[in-house]
Design a protein around this motif. Structure first.
Motif, PDB file in Angstrom:
ATOM      1  N   TRP A 116      21.149 -50.211 -16.961  1.00  0.00           N
ATOM      2  CA  TRP A 116      20.064 -51.186 -16.961  1.00  0.00           C
ATOM      3  C   TRP A 116      19.633 -51.508 -15.532  1.00  0.00           C
ATOM      4  N   ASN A 117      20.612 -51.687 -14.634  1.00  0.00           N
ATOM      5  CA  ASN A 117      20.274 -52.018 -13.251  1.00  0.00           C
ATOM      6  C   ASN A 117      19.458 -50.909 -12.590  1.00  0.00           C
ATOM      7  N   ALA A 120      15.867 -51.148 -13.970  1.00  0.00           N
ATOM      8  CA  ALA A 120      15.167 -52.282 -13.365  1.00  0.00           C
ATOM      9  C   ALA A 120      14.743 -51.970 -11.926  1.00  0.00           C
ATOM     10  N   ASP A 124      10.886 -51.953 -11.083  1.00  0.00           N
ATOM     11  CA  ASP A 124      10.457 -52.967 -10.113  1.00  0.00           C
ATOM     12  C   ASP A 124       9.750 -52.320  -8.922  1.00  0.00           C
ATOM     13  N   THR A 150      12.212 -55.491 -18.163  1.00  0.00           N
ATOM     14  CA  THR A 150      12.546 -55.603 -16.734  1.00  0.00           C
ATOM     15  C   THR A 150      11.628 -56.599 -16.038  1.00  0.00           C
ATOM     16  N   GLN A 151      10.357 -56.615 -16.431  1.00  0.00           N
ATOM     17  CA  GLN A 151       9.401 -57.502 -15.768  1.00  0.00           C
ATOM     18  C   GLN A 151       9.524 -58.945 -16.258  1.00  0.00           C
ATOM     19  N   GLN A 153      12.406 -60.184 -17.191  1.00  0.00           N
ATOM     20  CA  GLN A 153      13.632 -60.616 -16.521  1.00  0.00           C
ATOM     21  C   GLN A 153      13.330 -61.081 -15.100  1.00  0.00           C
ATOM     22  N   ARG A 154      12.516 -60.320 -14.422  1.00  0.00           N
ATOM     23  CA  ARG A 154      12.159 -60.643 -13.040  1.00  0.00           C
ATOM     24  C   ARG A 154      11.337 -61.920 -12.967  1.00  0.00           C
ATOM     25  N   THR A 160      20.444 -60.341 -17.695  1.00  0.00           N
ATOM     26  CA  THR A 160      20.154 -59.214 -18.575  1.00  0.00           C
ATOM     27  C   THR A 160      20.448 -59.583 -20.019  1.00  0.00           C
TER      28      THR A 160
END
Length: 192
Positions: A116-117, A120, A124, A150-151, A153-154, A160
């Motif tokens: 996942w990282n 992202a 990003d 991802t967006q 989350q940001r 997560t």
């Protein structure tokens, strides 16, 4: 201030983990596509992942809007060896890893796939390039479930685990704004 309108592609109807496989979208719901297109800013720039389910969805909602080249950095999660396999199949072979991947996401990765990282970071960076290039504009970005998460989350500064609680339906709209000082969220998973 840059507006970002994230549209999830049309459904594939696959019952497996679909990441980088290039499956087509079912775009038979022309009324939903028309409502979505009518709702999006007419002066927005359209961009999509390079996978056909996103490209075809972007084509269906583009109208008279300008189109940017497809971006492979906006692809879904790369599920590696889990691609096009069901959760049940994978769980039978590797129960600890698949549970960790979905229940405590972060650095856990499928064999030959992305964590996942990593997803992202990739997304990003691609979104930052778009925002920097089209600062003050309106971006209509046709992408995948994971990319939209991802967006969110940001923008929302979520963990997560928290962002995985969001539902992102096919042909839904998630609208965010990137300000000079941060992010704001207008809608998540809006169905028109």
């Amino acid at each position: 201030m840059t507006e970002i309108h994230l549209v999830r592609h049309g459904p594939t109807h696959a019952k497996t983990m679909v990441g980088w496989s290039d499956l087509p979208a079912d775009l038979s719901d022309t009324a939903a596509l028309a409502r979505l297109s009518d709702h999006l800013p007419q002066d927005g720039l359209v961009i999509s992942s390079d996978l056909q389910r996103c490209v075809a969805t972007a084509d269906a909602i583009q109208g008279n809007r300008l189109r940017l080249p497809h971006d492979p950095h906006l692809r879904e999660i790369n599920f590696g060896d889990w691609e096009l396999r069901s959760f049940k199949e994978i769980e039978a072979e590797d129960p600890e890893r698949i549970r960790a991947y979905w229940e405590t996401p972060g650095d856990v990765r499928p064999p030959n796939g992305e964590s996942w990282n990593e997803v992202a970071q990739r997304v990003d960076a691609a979104m930052d390039r778009l925002i920097d290039t089209h600062r003050g504009g309106k971006l209509i970005v046709v992408v995948h479930f994971g990319v939209i998460l991802t967006q969110i989350q940001r923008a929302e500064r979520l963990t997560t685990e928290e962002v995985f609680g969001h539902r992102i339906d096919n042909l839904s709209l998630t609208s965010l704004t990137r300000h000079d000082t941060g992010w704001s969220t207008q809608t998540i998973n809006h169905i028109l």
